[in-house]
Scaffold this motif. Sequence first.
Motif, mmCIF file in Angstrom:
data_model
loop_
_atom_site.group_PDB
_atom_site.id
_atom_site.type_symbol
_atom_site.label_atom_id
_atom_site.label_comp_id
_atom_site.label_asym_id
_atom_site.label_seq_id
_atom_site.Cartn_x
_atom_site.Cartn_y
_atom_site.Cartn_z
ATOM 1 N N GLN A 51 50.127 40.605 39.376
ATOM 2 C CA GLN A 51 49.087 41.536 39.779
ATOM 3 C C GLN A 51 47.694 40.926 39.669
ATOM 4 O OE1 GLN A 51 49.548 44.298 41.243
ATOM 5 N NE2 GLN A 51 47.554 45.310 41.183
ATOM 6 N N ASP A 52 47.441 40.146 38.609
ATOM 7 C CA ASP A 52 46.102 39.579 38.448
ATOM 8 C C ASP A 52 45.793 38.566 39.539
ATOM 9 O OD1 ASP A 52 48.038 37.863 37.301
ATOM 10 O OD2 ASP A 52 46.536 36.907 36.035
ATOM 11 N N VAL A 53 46.810 37.817 39.962
ATOM 12 C CA VAL A 53 46.632 36.850 41.042
ATOM 13 C C VAL A 53 46.359 37.582 42.353
ATOM 14 C CG1 VAL A 53 47.743 35.021 42.387
ATOM 15 C CG2 VAL A 53 48.089 35.127 39.902
ATOM 16 N N LEU A 54 47.158 38.592 42.634
ATOM 17 C CA LEU A 54 46.980 39.369 43.868
ATOM 18 C C LEU A 54 45.586 39.993 43.923
ATOM 19 C CD1 LEU A 54 48.090 40.613 46.475
ATOM 20 C CD2 LEU A 54 49.059 42.465 45.076
ATOM 21 N N MET A 55 45.113 40.516 42.799
ATOM 22 C CA MET A 55 43.801 41.152 42.791
ATOM 23 C C MET A 55 42.680 40.128 42.993
ATOM 24 S SD MET A 55 44.351 44.274 42.827
ATOM 25 C CE MET A 55 42.601 44.711 42.786
ATOM 26 N N ARG A 56 42.854 38.917 42.504
ATOM 27 C CA ARG A 56 41.846 37.884 42.753
ATOM 28 C C ARG A 56 41.772 37.558 44.239
ATOM 29 N NH1 ARG A 56 43.701 35.402 37.824
ATOM 30 N NH2 ARG A 56 44.967 33.876 38.976
ATOM 31 N N VAL A 57 42.923 37.490 44.874
ATOM 32 C CA VAL A 57 42.975 37.186 46.307
ATOM 33 C C VAL A 57 42.337 38.318 47.116
ATOM 34 C CG1 VAL A 57 44.556 36.879 48.247
ATOM 35 C CG2 VAL A 57 44.965 35.646 46.114
ATOM 36 N N LEU A 58 42.661 39.559 46.765
ATOM 37 C CA LEU A 58 42.085 40.703 47.471
ATOM 38 C C LEU A 58 40.581 40.803 47.210
ATOM 39 C CD1 LEU A 58 44.859 43.397 46.884
ATOM 40 C CD2 LEU A 58 44.370 42.153 49.004
ATOM 41 N N LEU A 113 42.149 31.448 52.194
ATOM 42 C CA LEU A 113 41.679 30.336 51.370
ATOM 43 C C LEU A 113 41.897 30.623 49.885
ATOM 44 C CD1 LEU A 113 38.377 29.425 53.246
ATOM 45 C CD2 LEU A 113 40.535 28.143 53.260
ATOM 46 N N ALA A 114 41.645 31.857 49.470
ATOM 47 C CA ALA A 114 41.876 32.216 48.072
ATOM 48 C C ALA A 114 43.354 32.090 47.721
ATOM 49 C CB ALA A 114 41.381 33.635 47.802
ATOM 50 N N ALA A 115 44.216 32.522 48.632
ATOM 51 C CA ALA A 115 45.657 32.396 48.398
ATOM 52 C C ALA A 115 46.055 30.938 48.224
ATOM 53 C CB ALA A 115 46.431 33.029 49.554
#
Length: 215
Positions: free
Chosen positions: A35-42, A145-147
């Motif tokens: 979840q923390d990774v997904l939220m950084r990408v979003l 790019l974040a992904a």
Amino acid sequence: MQSIQISESERDAFYKVLHNRRDVRREFKPDPIPQDVLMRVLEAAHHAPSVGFMQPWDFILVEDLAVREKIKAGFEVAHAEAAQMFDAERRETYRGLKLEGILESPLGICITCDRQRTGPTVIGRTANPEMDLYSAVCAVQNLWLAARAENLGVGWVSIIHHDTVRQALGIPDEIMPIAYLCIGYVSDFHEKPELEKAGWLPRADLQSLIHHDQW
């Protein structure tokens, strides 16, 4: 006013991410995205530039297999239509390409554009009304790019009709689907884009694309 300077190592890391971004289709792993990774990408997508600061995007996270199967079926329809648009030689090459990872990736993300979000008159959209659509595409690029910086692969499913995506995801008529993206961890990233590697087209020479003062 604080001036944030970018160090050489940070600059080099950015260009490394940029040049190693890939459109991923077949290498997805089933591992869930934390979840923390997904939220950084979003969050990165949400910090894209937008005309008039209207921030016209929404993000639909698609995990349900039944919903993704509807997206896959829509892709198959558009894929078959597209194949008929190429000549015979190109058609066979096209049919042999893997062009989506809808069911292989653990998550789909649909980015949309609400063209009415801040009212009919938007700073910067008065002469060119399509600028809000371009803003939403900037969110796609930021997410991509974040992904990649998170070692996540992303694949843009562009071979699908917008109405199919709208129906599968319950998107209101006034909201424009911009991109359906497949996202997840991958087994590996290609050294070159797959279509370049497959010989579909070469990368254009940059110097041939640069003009000075006139076309």
